[in-house]
Design an enzyme around this catalytic site. Sequence first.
Site, PDB file in Angstrom:
ATOM      1  N   CYS A   1       0.840  -1.189   0.000  1.00  0.00           N
ATOM      2  CA  CYS A   1       0.000   0.000   0.000  1.00  0.00           C
ATOM      3  C   CYS A   1       0.886   1.255   0.000  1.00  0.00           C
ATOM      4  O   CYS A   1       1.726   1.415  -0.884  1.00  0.00           O
ATOM      5  CB  CYS A   1      -0.945  -0.053   1.199  1.00  0.00           C
ATOM      6  SG  CYS A   1      -2.259   1.178   1.201  1.00  0.00           S
TER       7      CYS A   1
ATOM      8  N   ASP B   1      -8.393  -3.596  -7.442  1.00  0.00           N
ATOM      9  CA  ASP B   1      -7.968  -2.565  -6.493  1.00  0.00           C
ATOM     10  C   ASP B   1      -8.503  -1.211  -6.958  1.00  0.00           C
ATOM     11  O   ASP B   1      -8.062  -0.690  -7.978  1.00  0.00           O
ATOM     12  CB  ASP B   1      -6.438  -2.540  -6.424  1.00  0.00           C
ATOM     13  CG  ASP B   1      -5.906  -1.591  -5.360  1.00  0.00           C
ATOM     14  OD1 ASP B   1      -6.657  -0.714  -4.895  1.00  0.00           O
ATOM     15  OD2 ASP B   1      -4.723  -1.722  -5.011  1.00  0.00           O
TER      16      ASP B   1
ATOM     17  N   HIS C   1      -7.389  -4.726  -3.157  1.00  0.00           N
ATOM     18  CA  HIS C   1      -6.360  -4.006  -2.418  1.00  0.00           C
ATOM     19  C   HIS C   1      -6.157  -4.682  -1.066  1.00  0.00           C
ATOM     20  O   HIS C   1      -7.088  -5.195  -0.461  1.00  0.00           O
ATOM     21  CB  HIS C   1      -6.792  -2.554  -2.212  1.00  0.00           C
ATOM     22  CG  HIS C   1      -5.725  -1.688  -1.615  1.00  0.00           C
ATOM     23  ND1 HIS C   1      -4.616  -1.285  -2.321  1.00  0.00           N
ATOM     24  CD2 HIS C   1      -5.594  -1.171  -0.367  1.00  0.00           C
ATOM     25  CE1 HIS C   1      -3.850  -0.542  -1.542  1.00  0.00           C
ATOM     26  NE2 HIS C   1      -4.417  -0.465  -0.357  1.00  0.00           N
TER      27      HIS C   1
END
Length: 249
Positions: free
Chosen positions: A126, A184, A215
């Site tokens: 991330c 995502d 994600h």
Amino acid sequence: MLIRSDEKADIDTPTGTMRVHLFRPMRAGRFPAVLLFSEIYQVTAPIERLAAMIAGLGYLVAVPEVYHEYEAPGCVLAYDKPGTDRGNDLKYTKPIGQFDSDNIALIDWLRGHDACSGRFGAFGVCLGGHLAFRAALHPAIEATACFYATDLHTGTLGGERADGTLARAAEIRGELMMVWGRHDPHVPYEGRKQIRDALEAAAVALEWHEVDGQHAFLRDGAPRFDAALFLAGMTWTNTLFQRVFIAQS
């Protein structure tokens, strides 16, 4: 192999003291160091387990608290709306250059650690995927694994209209692995294509994976966790690090 996961160090950076969490094999020796960059929540339990897994493969893993200028040492943001809002706010509040100076300070400090062999890699998820990419710009970093890196295609890390990360891709000298979930929402197809095109144009030594995931699919215990993709991602990561640090040693 058995690991130690109880070590912490407070190191000096140009913008203040930064706490670093260390994970390493229990046995004596010197190991390649992996800078592991967390999500916006800092060093949570899933990040600790991820660091422990990589350390168990034979690495000294260093996880910095990336918001050390704004939060007290040991701060962990919760996986809830207030924690998410705070983490997202800080990734735009902290100037991009301070993330870089943190990386330089951490690498310099690790060079003097008894368990560090003097070779370096990076790993991130991330926000941490973007920070690992930035770490790869440092000439000491030989291999980098970035999972669903945010803000690369928008160029907005540090709150700047253009953080310059992708534009500097040609500076990467080590091997780079990028892993994405096709579902995502933070990095849609157009964003992934923009990133891929920039890396191809920069002639980076690149490994690229797109999987049928969302994600944060590595975050165990969360609704989007995918165990099969977690195992695949760790296999790809181990193969990358083994190839660079073992086969090329």
